[in-house]
Scaffold this motif. Structure first.
Motif, PDB file in Angstrom:
ATOM      1  N   ASP C  17      37.023 -15.740  19.607  1.00 57.83           N
ATOM      2  CA  ASP C  17      37.168 -15.107  18.570  1.00 57.83           C
ATOM      3  C   ASP C  17      36.018 -15.160  17.399  1.00 57.83           C
ATOM      4  OD1 ASP C  17      39.283 -14.358  20.089  1.00 57.83           O
ATOM      5  OD2 ASP C  17      40.774 -14.441  18.633  1.00 57.83           O
ATOM      6  N   GLY C  18      35.246 -16.058  17.766  1.00 58.36           N
ATOM      7  CA  GLY C  18      34.165 -16.331  16.598  1.00 58.36           C
ATOM      8  C   GLY C  18      34.881 -16.823  15.342  1.00 58.36           C
ATOM      9  N   ALA C  19      36.186 -17.388  15.257  1.00 57.54           N
ATOM     10  CA  ALA C  19      36.853 -18.022  14.292  1.00 57.54           C
ATOM     11  C   ALA C  19      36.686 -19.402  14.106  1.00 57.54           C
ATOM     12  CB  ALA C  19      38.251 -17.589  14.219  1.00 57.54           C
ATOM     13  N   LEU C  20      35.876 -20.002  14.849  1.00 56.91           N
ATOM     14  CA  LEU C  20      35.581 -21.593  14.615  1.00 56.91           C
ATOM     15  C   LEU C  20      34.533 -21.699  13.963  1.00 56.91           C
ATOM     16  CD1 LEU C  20      36.997 -24.041  16.003  1.00 56.91           C
ATOM     17  CD2 LEU C  20      34.997 -24.338  17.521  1.00 56.91           C
ATOM     18  N   ALA C  21      34.647 -22.538  12.748  1.00 56.99           N
ATOM     19  CA  ALA C  21      33.616 -22.617  11.654  1.00 56.99           C
ATOM     20  C   ALA C  21      32.841 -23.935  11.844  1.00 56.99           C
ATOM     21  CB  ALA C  21      34.354 -22.613  10.432  1.00 56.99           C
ATOM     22  N   TYR C  22      33.218 -24.758  12.556  1.00 53.01           N
ATOM     23  CA  TYR C  22      32.484 -26.060  12.656  1.00 53.01           C
ATOM     24  C   TYR C  22      32.685 -26.946  13.932  1.00 53.01           C
ATOM     25  CZ  TYR C  22      37.010 -27.302  10.848  1.00 53.01           C
ATOM     26  OH  TYR C  22      38.117 -27.249  10.597  1.00 53.01           O
ATOM     27  N   PRO C  23      31.556 -27.657  14.478  1.00 57.14           N
ATOM     28  CA  PRO C  23      32.097 -28.397  15.709  1.00 57.14           C
ATOM     29  C   PRO C  23      33.275 -29.370  15.471  1.00 57.14           C
ATOM     30  CG  PRO C  23      30.156 -29.357  14.266  1.00 57.14           C
ATOM     31  CD  PRO C  23      30.496 -28.024  13.618  1.00 57.14           C
ATOM     32  N   LYS C 228      31.069 -25.764  18.477  1.00 57.23           N
ATOM     33  CA  LYS C 228      31.839 -25.659  19.661  1.00 57.23           C
ATOM     34  C   LYS C 228      32.865 -26.767  19.753  1.00 57.23           C
ATOM     35  CE  LYS C 228      30.222 -27.320  23.676  1.00 57.23           C
ATOM     36  NZ  LYS C 228      29.447 -27.539  24.909  1.00 57.23           N
ATOM     37  N   VAL C 229      33.658 -26.629  20.806  1.00 55.34           N
ATOM     38  CA  VAL C 229      34.639 -27.753  21.161  1.00 55.34           C
ATOM     39  C   VAL C 229      34.109 -28.787  21.913  1.00 55.34           C
ATOM     40  CG1 VAL C 229      37.253 -28.231  21.927  1.00 55.34           C
ATOM     41  CG2 VAL C 229      36.627 -25.900  20.719  1.00 55.34           C
ATOM     42  N   TYR C 230      33.743 -29.874  21.401  1.00 58.39           N
ATOM     43  CA  TYR C 230      33.292 -31.109  22.162  1.00 58.39           C
ATOM     44  C   TYR C 230      34.261 -32.059  22.804  1.00 58.39           C
ATOM     45  CZ  TYR C 230      28.729 -30.087  20.412  1.00 58.39           C
ATOM     46  OH  TYR C 230      27.488 -29.491  20.164  1.00 58.39           O
ATOM     47  N   VAL C 231      34.066 -32.548  23.975  1.00 55.37           N
ATOM     48  CA  VAL C 231      34.889 -33.632  24.213  1.00 55.37           C
ATOM     49  C   VAL C 231      34.479 -34.842  23.851  1.00 55.37           C
ATOM     50  CG1 VAL C 231      35.311 -32.359  26.626  1.00 55.37           C
ATOM     51  CG2 VAL C 231      33.489 -34.220  26.507  1.00 55.37           C
ATOM     52  N   VAL C 232      35.420 -35.877  23.963  1.00 54.08           N
ATOM     53  CA  VAL C 232      35.203 -37.248  23.306  1.00 54.08           C
ATOM     54  C   VAL C 232      33.962 -37.948  24.276  1.00 54.08           C
ATOM     55  CG1 VAL C 232      35.998 -39.416  22.985  1.00 54.08           C
ATOM     56  CG2 VAL C 232      37.515 -37.695  22.439  1.00 54.08           C
ATOM     57  N   PRO C 233      32.921 -38.384  23.716  1.00 53.09           N
ATOM     58  CA  PRO C 233      31.937 -39.048  24.320  1.00 53.09           C
ATOM     59  C   PRO C 233      32.464 -40.261  25.376  1.00 53.09           C
ATOM     60  CG  PRO C 233      31.076 -38.746  22.252  1.00 53.09           C
ATOM     61  CD  PRO C 233      32.623 -38.219  22.242  1.00 53.09           C
ATOM     62  N   GLU C 234      32.074 -40.088  26.657  1.00 50.41           N
ATOM     63  CA  GLU C 234      32.612 -41.094  27.578  1.00 50.41           C
ATOM     64  C   GLU C 234      32.500 -42.596  27.200  1.00 50.41           C
ATOM     65  OE1 GLU C 234      30.933 -40.583  31.486  1.00 50.41           O
ATOM     66  OE2 GLU C 234      32.239 -42.294  32.364  1.00 50.41           O
ATOM     67  N   ASP C 235      31.231 -42.900  26.449  1.00 47.65           N
ATOM     68  CA  ASP C 235      31.285 -44.088  25.988  1.00 47.65           C
ATOM     69  C   ASP C 235      32.451 -44.588  25.114  1.00 47.65           C
ATOM     70  OD1 ASP C 235      28.969 -44.409  27.430  1.00 47.65           O
ATOM     71  OD2 ASP C 235      27.611 -44.400  25.428  1.00 47.65           O
ATOM     72  N   ILE C 236      33.055 -43.651  24.110  1.00 49.20           N
ATOM     73  CA  ILE C 236      33.946 -43.992  23.273  1.00 49.20           C
ATOM     74  C   ILE C 236      35.075 -44.157  23.707  1.00 49.20           C
ATOM     75  CG2 ILE C 236      35.479 -43.067  21.263  1.00 49.20           C
ATOM     76  CD1 ILE C 236      33.000 -41.845  20.161  1.00 49.20           C
ATOM     77  N   ASP C 237      35.357 -43.453  25.045  1.00 49.67           N
ATOM     78  CA  ASP C 237      36.602 -43.422  25.780  1.00 49.67           C
ATOM     79  C   ASP C 237      36.788 -44.808  26.397  1.00 49.67           C
ATOM     80  OD1 ASP C 237      39.044 -42.406  26.806  1.00 49.67           O
ATOM     81  OD2 ASP C 237      37.940 -40.712  27.929  1.00 49.67           O
ATOM     82  N   LYS C 238      35.905 -45.064  27.125  1.00 51.16           N
ATOM     83  CA  LYS C 238      35.794 -46.351  27.620  1.00 51.16           C
ATOM     84  C   LYS C 238      35.764 -47.821  26.917  1.00 51.16           C
ATOM     85  CE  LYS C 238      33.812 -45.137  32.196  1.00 51.16           C
ATOM     86  NZ  LYS C 238      35.126 -44.616  32.608  1.00 51.16           N
TER      87      LYS C 238
END
Lengths: 270, 270, 270, 270
Positions: C17-23, C228-238
């Motif tokens: 909807d264009g309502a997201l204001a920051y990453p 946009k909506v990012y995923v957690v970087p895989e490095d952090i996850d591991k």
């Protein structure tokens, strides 16, 4: 000595009729026999026979186990462990309740037969799957027996109801009843002995040890025994379990003298 | 009538000592009692007490269950069902072997104590967790009892070994031994009664029904009974199971006349 | 950063909807978050809330879990582990099929509601239990939500259909509909937060670590990130998984140089 | 199209090297493929191969599964379901942690090899069981592979270390290393294809449907696709799951218009 559950029922009937001629030890009643052979042995070897005969994917199927004695418990546990959704049928209310508490559905065979993908009998009884059950089964159901004799499934009734019958592969016969296909495995004979290799050696060693030590016991005590059905002496049973654990390299605890005193006393601790 | 496993052991000791004054029915020996109350009741209520006391995540933890009787089987099954990795300790070789075949590790407490995140005793015996076990435990281990009395954990030994002791929250005491923290729950008293609400009503109804029907039976048959420890008559046991199933809306099969004849006969089917 | 499944769905809607204001980093999408918090945390804490609120014996009950996402999988696994017989409802065919293959029954809620002793919603959706479902429920059924908001159960519909309503104990309200009792827990709010203590610390530590390391990452990379909506970087996850294993004293294997080469190559082994 | 996990890793390597000549759909990445074929198919068919080759009783054995991807998860679940005590080895910390939370022991292969009764590799990697592991194994251990190629077990190393080698029965070779017997199954080739009949038809139908519909998709969209490794379009994946459910006679819920609106909105419910 007598090895099987059904055999022991027969011996008790013979005793009641005065037809038993000498003392017998019911090896089946030994814990190391019925827990390990009937439960773990029959469970694994029956699913082995099922998969060899059909290459059937167990996961996701509705499987009916008729009878929740040791064999039924073992078989239900293994089918569940391979991903089946289980239904148990029973005539004994205590066992039925145990199956419920173990998380299985319990219902009469007349209901279970309507939804089953697979039905296996382990009851030691007659015509547990009967004509009226074949009438309501789904197309494609698999029917087998892992109990004692090929009496548990009423095969003559199935033959009479069927429009056709043919062998699809070893141990798999297809009957067509009103357009629905019913697959009978191993002619209703014991699935684990017919289509697989029977119990693993690791299970049977305990049963044979019970047989051997019981025969020795009968011989040694023959003068003191009357004509009846004896259980395996507890000492023999525990000795076999200890030997088995040792052979697996497993150690367990032993009571300290303090603990032995405690268990014998009723005056402390209250 | 007597309700618990440990109580029955005491009664048998009293009988051996000539201290039993009147006939007793060991309600604990009823199938509907020990299978449902001891196994399912103790299992759930103990993990309930554990989680309430500690808010401990069970999944991924190494849990030691001391004793593989009905209570121990139920508790092991529930901890396993919540994702723990189980170790069982036993003094009876048959039970130990059963635990092995059920997929659990079995080892002496002296080994189990080294790797445990959680140890719960359900043995009915004394000092099952003793000073020598506290000496080898990991930092952060939780220790509790769900057996009979607070005798199963040697708390005096723990007190003597500890450099400090404090209460962290209700039912959780921290002892520091050589810099390692050991958490004792509910002062070693029954975890399910102390930190939770005891058994669910759905389980206790069957135990109480056994009590009530057994007292009625003792009254009705008092002239024919001698001073000993009786089991619950099988008819009462099955009647209770049937009532329970009916209350749950569950139907089971009944033997046909043909099947009854078959089970009584030893001449057909061989 | 955003922590929950439902929250992430909302963020994606806002972005559309264009309502997201920051990453934003969707922490919920991290493996160490959704597998451990949603699956193991929600599973245990929901059964904990259930048992605290009702002292209900789970074994032998028919339990319906609405939704087979991470939370639903975890909850189903824990209820099954306590001895319930499970039914799963889903709107996604892949997840429904997975539930089937995991051994659970799958059916529409309109069928499941008829046989349930217990229904818990974990879908993130609206009115998953609706008026037409209350109409067919059995007497004595327990209804609860462990999803996101108290939207999953249509409580206004239940209120309107009921002849009476009263609070039995904390978190347990009884509604009477056509003479049948329906028990609503925690006013349809999250059962694990309301009636229990929420997730165990052992689970939340991984979620918070994801939050903290993700915020740090957003800060460090703010110039290169778009809205946009990012995923957690895989490095952090591991990294979080490795730290958790180390804290539990668990070691794992590492690739040998030979194995690393092998995995990067497509020319050997064919 | 490409069917296997290991094959997909190769394709990605080829793409990185510029050696991929046309667009490819990685069928293995479809949910209906990797969840059902890799997990349920490999799991059952591998234990089937194991039991056929050895008539080994799984219950009570310590089984090591190397690799906790889809195949490893499925295999661990099936071995556990047959009563084994499981150890998982991994190189990925997230998967290792998942195995821990699923209740399995996790440790390096060098430790696991010391206590194993059975080791099966499903990693897609090289020499996962290497010379140094054979050196510490117990007498009587069974070693097999159900991964991709016969690279996972270092058979040349085993051959070199052995004092003798003989074939005991089909698919079972005995190596003697320092007096300890090591049984290698199916020459380290895929156990489920070698010693059993491969995956059940009920699993492979979904994989083949993915293959067929993906090829059709590639054909239909060939102008719009670049040279890379594509995943199976989600629509195809869900269509296959729906068809499978319908063939099993299973119905699921569908979203009401009200629910669809709710999921798309981020303004209600907060």
């Amino acid at each position: 000595t007598e090895e099987t559950t059904t055999g022991v029922i027969r011996l008790e009937s013979m005793l009641a009729d005065g037809a038993l001629a000498y003392p017998v030890i019911a090896v089946n009643e030994a814990d190391t026999k019925h827990m390990f052979d009937n439960r773990y042995g029959t469970g694994q070897s029956t699913v082995d026979g099922l998969i060899r005969a059909t290459n059937f994917l167990v996961a996701g199927k509705r499987a009916v186990v008729a009878g929740y004695g040791w064999c039924g418990k073992g078989l239900a546990s293994r089918l569940h462990g391979l991903g089946a959704n289980l239904i148990v049928t029973e005539i004994d209310p205590t066992r039925a309740l145990e199956a419920v508490m173990d998380g299985y559905l319990v219902m009469p065979m007349s209901e279970a037969a309507k939804v089953a993908d697979l039905i296996i009998t382990v009851t030691g009884d007659l015509n547990v799957i009967d004509g009226r059950h074949f009438e309501v089964m789904k197309d494609g159901v698999i029917v087998a027996n892992s109990g004692h004799f090929n009496d548990e499934i009423n095969i003559p009734a199935l033959e009479q109801m069927s429009d056709s019958r043919r062998t699809l592969r070893d141990f798999v016969e297809e009957f067509v009843v009103d357009g629905r296909k019913i697959y009978l495995l191993a002619e209703g004979r014991l699935l684990n002995l017919s289509a697989a290799e029977g119990h693993p050696a690791a299970v049977m060693d305990m049963s044979f040890a019970n047989q051997a030590l019981s025969v020795e016991y009968l011989q040694r005590n023959r003068d003191g025994l009357t004509v009846k059905v004896y259980v395996v002496p507890e000492d023999i049973d525990k000795e076999i379990a200890s030997l088995k654990l040792a052979s697996m390299g497993i150690e367990i605890d032993t009571l300290t003298p303090e603990q032995e005193r405690y268990l014998k006393s009723w005056q402390t601790g209250t």
